[in-house]
Design an enzyme around this catalytic site. Structure first.
Site, PDB file in Angstrom:
ATOM      1  N   CYS A  25       0.860  -1.227  -0.125  1.00  0.00           N
ATOM      2  CA  CYS A  25      -0.181   0.085  -0.117  1.00  0.00           C
ATOM      3  C   CYS A  25       0.823   1.216  -0.030  1.00  0.00           C
ATOM      4  O   CYS A  25       0.641   2.234  -0.829  1.00  0.00           O
ATOM      5  CB  CYS A  25      -0.888   0.011   1.134  1.00  0.00           C
ATOM      6  SG  CYS A  25      -0.309  -0.481   2.622  1.00  0.00           S
ATOM      7  N   HIS A  63      -2.597   6.405   4.589  1.00  0.00           N
ATOM      8  CA  HIS A  63      -1.275   6.774   4.692  1.00  0.00           C
ATOM      9  C   HIS A  63      -0.681   8.042   4.185  1.00  0.00           C
ATOM     10  O   HIS A  63      -1.280   8.386   3.389  1.00  0.00           O
ATOM     11  CB  HIS A  63      -0.628   5.513   4.219  1.00  0.00           C
ATOM     12  CG  HIS A  63      -0.647   4.105   4.815  1.00  0.00           C
ATOM     13  ND1 HIS A  63      -1.383   3.871   5.776  1.00  0.00           N
ATOM     14  CD2 HIS A  63      -0.153   2.814   4.106  1.00  0.00           C
ATOM     15  CE1 HIS A  63      -1.414   2.585   6.059  1.00  0.00           C
ATOM     16  NE2 HIS A  63      -0.758   2.012   4.987  1.00  0.00           N
TER      17      HIS A  63
END
Length: 336
Positions: free
Chosen positions: A130, A237
């Site tokens: 990711c 994130h």
């Protein structure tokens, strides 16, 4: 357009359920769909496009029914065993685990960056980590224009990256309860520890970012280092990325390059406090870039801030985009 038979493996997990949502939103040409999970989750009911389905237990016979594409999100050990079985039955696996990513025979794909890699698959295509995905979406147009010499990653990664257990640790930690997933409390804290530590002192997460960036950009010679940190944010994130280029650049031109890049949204107006925030990126598929500024400590360097929803673009959406590219490739090959 080709109608496909599609399976989702790990359909009941956090990423698996998001894959279903993204499949519904992007309206893939699905003729038949199947949902597989562990024995423990088998029998669960799932609603997809208004119809109810029963989740089946994943077995070695699960792919004996002409499935075209299987989206795996059930962990490395499941992918290790079942992806080759699915591929041997003529199914193309798009795998979310880390197991196949660095296999030289397996394409590692971010559709905005290296979609051409899909055509060399041998039944398995890997979905990157990711934190790597959002980074390379922003880095690729800069690599093409200025050629990158060195990258320094510092990440600020949400607890959803550790699954439901990570999410629960933050929820319960905010109530003063002890952690169960993380080695230390995450509420009110930052943990410079994602995945296991390796003998050289780096974590496996840091090593993934370093190795995957090189593979996706096709640059074995690239100098990359990383420090990855878990922060008390539920989703999305954030990354501080420092890049040194081989070529000089004009800062305004560089910003335009990013603004015109596929999948990138530039939010960079600091005079009005506008810059990417994880709370705003959550639920979206784009990669948000801001705080773009020259690094005067080197001859040709910049710093910038990159934020994306790690469950969507960092996992589910990228997986579905790969499936879309596969279908598009098949349609072009058949002249449809």
């Amino acid at each position: 357009m080709k109608q496909v038979s599609l399976a989702v493996v790990g359909a009941t997990g956090m990423v698996g359920r998001t894959i279903l949502k993204v499949l519904e939103e992007r309206k893939l040409p699905i003729e038949k769909i199947y949902f597989f999970s562990s024995k423990r989750s088998a029998g669960t009911k799932i609603t997809f496009n208004g119809e109810e389905y029963i989740v089946e237990e994943l077995t070695e016979e699960s792919f004996d029914r002409g499935i075209d594409i299987a989206l795996f999100s059930a962990g490395g050990s499941i992918s290790e065993k079942y992806a080759p079985i699915a591929a041997s039955k003529g199914c193309v696996v798009v795998d979310n685990s880390s197991f196949w990513r660095m296999d030289p025979e397996v394409p590692l794909v971010v559709p905005e960056v290296n979609p051409g890699e899909i055509s060399r698959h041998k039944g398995i295509i890997a979905n990157p980590n990711c934190s790597t995905i959002q980074a390379v979406v922003a880095l690729k147009p800069l690599e093409d224009k200025y050629r990158i010499k060195r990258i320094v990653y510092s990440t600020y990664q949400a607890v959803s990256g550790a699954g439901m257990a990570g999410y629960k640790d933050l929820e319960e930690g905010l109530k003063g309860k002890a952690p169960e997933k993380f080695p230390h409390p995450i509420a009110g804290n930052c943990l410079p520890h994602i995945d296991v530590f390796l003998p050289d002192g780096y974590t496996k997460e840091e090593k993934k970012m370093i190795d995957e960036t090189k593979k996706i950009l096709g640059r074995d010679d690239l100098k990359v280092t990383a420090t990855t940190v878990r922060v008390p944010v539920f989703n999305s994130h954030s990354e501080s990325i420092n890049v040194e280029f081989e070529k000089p650049f004009d800062l305004e031109e560089l910003k335009e390059v990013l603004k015109n890049a596929p999948g990138v949204i530039v939010e960079d107006d600091v005079s009005n406090n506008i810059y990417p925030l994880p709370i705003n990126a959550s639920g979206k598929d784009e990669v948000f870039v801001g705080r773009i500024r020259r690094d005067d400590s080197v001859e040709s360097g910049i710093n910038f801030w990159v934020v994306a929803d790690n469950i969507r673009k960092g996992a589910a959406t990228n997986t579905v985009q790969i499936a879309e590219e596969l279908i598009k490739m098949w349609n072009e090959q058949s002249g449809e």
